[in-house]
Write a protein that holds these residues in place. Structure first.
Motif, PDB file in Angstrom:
ATOM      1  N   ARG A  55      84.838  84.314  60.734  1.00 59.73           N
ATOM      2  CA  ARG A  55      84.470  83.368  61.795  1.00 59.73           C
ATOM      3  C   ARG A  55      83.855  84.095  62.987  1.00 59.73           C
ATOM      4  NH1 ARG A  55      89.153  78.795  62.401  1.00 59.73           N
ATOM      5  NH2 ARG A  55      88.943  77.952  60.299  1.00 59.73           N
ATOM      6  N   ALA A  56      84.409  85.219  63.351  1.00 58.73           N
ATOM      7  CA  ALA A  56      83.891  85.982  64.497  1.00 58.73           C
ATOM      8  C   ALA A  56      82.496  86.515  64.191  1.00 58.73           C
ATOM      9  CB  ALA A  56      84.838  87.120  64.854  1.00 58.73           C
ATOM     10  N   ALA A  58      80.314  85.225  62.037  1.00 56.75           N
ATOM     11  CA  ALA A  58      79.354  84.147  61.820  1.00 56.75           C
ATOM     12  C   ALA A  58      78.691  83.722  63.120  1.00 56.75           C
ATOM     13  CB  ALA A  58      80.052  82.958  61.167  1.00 56.75           C
ATOM     14  N   GLY A  59      79.413  83.756  64.232  1.00 57.98           N
ATOM     15  CA  GLY A  59      78.853  83.369  65.506  1.00 57.98           C
ATOM     16  C   GLY A  59      77.796  84.340  66.000  1.00 57.98           C
ATOM     17  N   ARG A  60      77.895  85.568  65.625  1.00 62.47           N
ATOM     18  CA  ARG A  60      76.936  86.582  66.077  1.00 62.47           C
ATOM     19  C   ARG A  60      75.636  86.534  65.277  1.00 62.47           C
ATOM     20  NH1 ARG A  60      81.610  90.823  66.142  1.00 62.47           N
ATOM     21  NH2 ARG A  60      82.558  90.302  68.139  1.00 62.47           N
ATOM     22  N   ARG A  61      75.691  86.031  64.044  1.00 62.15           N
ATOM     23  CA  ARG A  61      74.513  86.018  63.190  1.00 62.15           C
ATOM     24  C   ARG A  61      73.576  84.868  63.503  1.00 62.15           C
ATOM     25  NH1 ARG A  61      77.570  85.949  57.918  1.00 62.15           N
ATOM     26  NH2 ARG A  61      79.293  87.106  58.764  1.00 62.15           N
ATOM     27  N   ARG A  62      73.996  83.901  64.269  1.00 65.31           N
ATOM     28  CA  ARG A  62      73.178  82.719  64.534  1.00 65.31           C
ATOM     29  C   ARG A  62      72.044  83.008  65.458  1.00 65.31           C
ATOM     30  NH1 ARG A  62      77.866  78.190  65.182  1.00 65.31           N
ATOM     31  NH2 ARG A  62      78.635  78.407  63.121  1.00 65.31           N
TER      32      ARG A  62
END
Length: 62
Positions: A55-56, A58-62
């Protein structure tokens, strides 16, 4: 103890610590409580550490 009663107790304790020890002590107590809650959730199997990492990340890859 219901969720409402627990929430009231937690809020009351944070304000009591804040009144007695200051804002830094209240922040530290709140952070310690959140870490303790997370550790219990991981131990009970409700949250997995790899799931949190996914989850942590995934937010950076957006």
């Amino acid at each position: 103890m219901t969720h409402g009663q627990f929430g009231f107790l937690a809020g009351f304790l944070v304000v009591a610590v804040w009144a007695l020890g200051g804002a830094g002590a209240a922040a530290a107590a709140t952070l310690a409580g959140l870490v303790g809650w997370l550790l219990v959730r991981v131990r009970e199997g409700d949250v997995s550490v790899p799931g949190l990492a996914d989850r942590a990340g995934a937010g950076r890859r957006r």
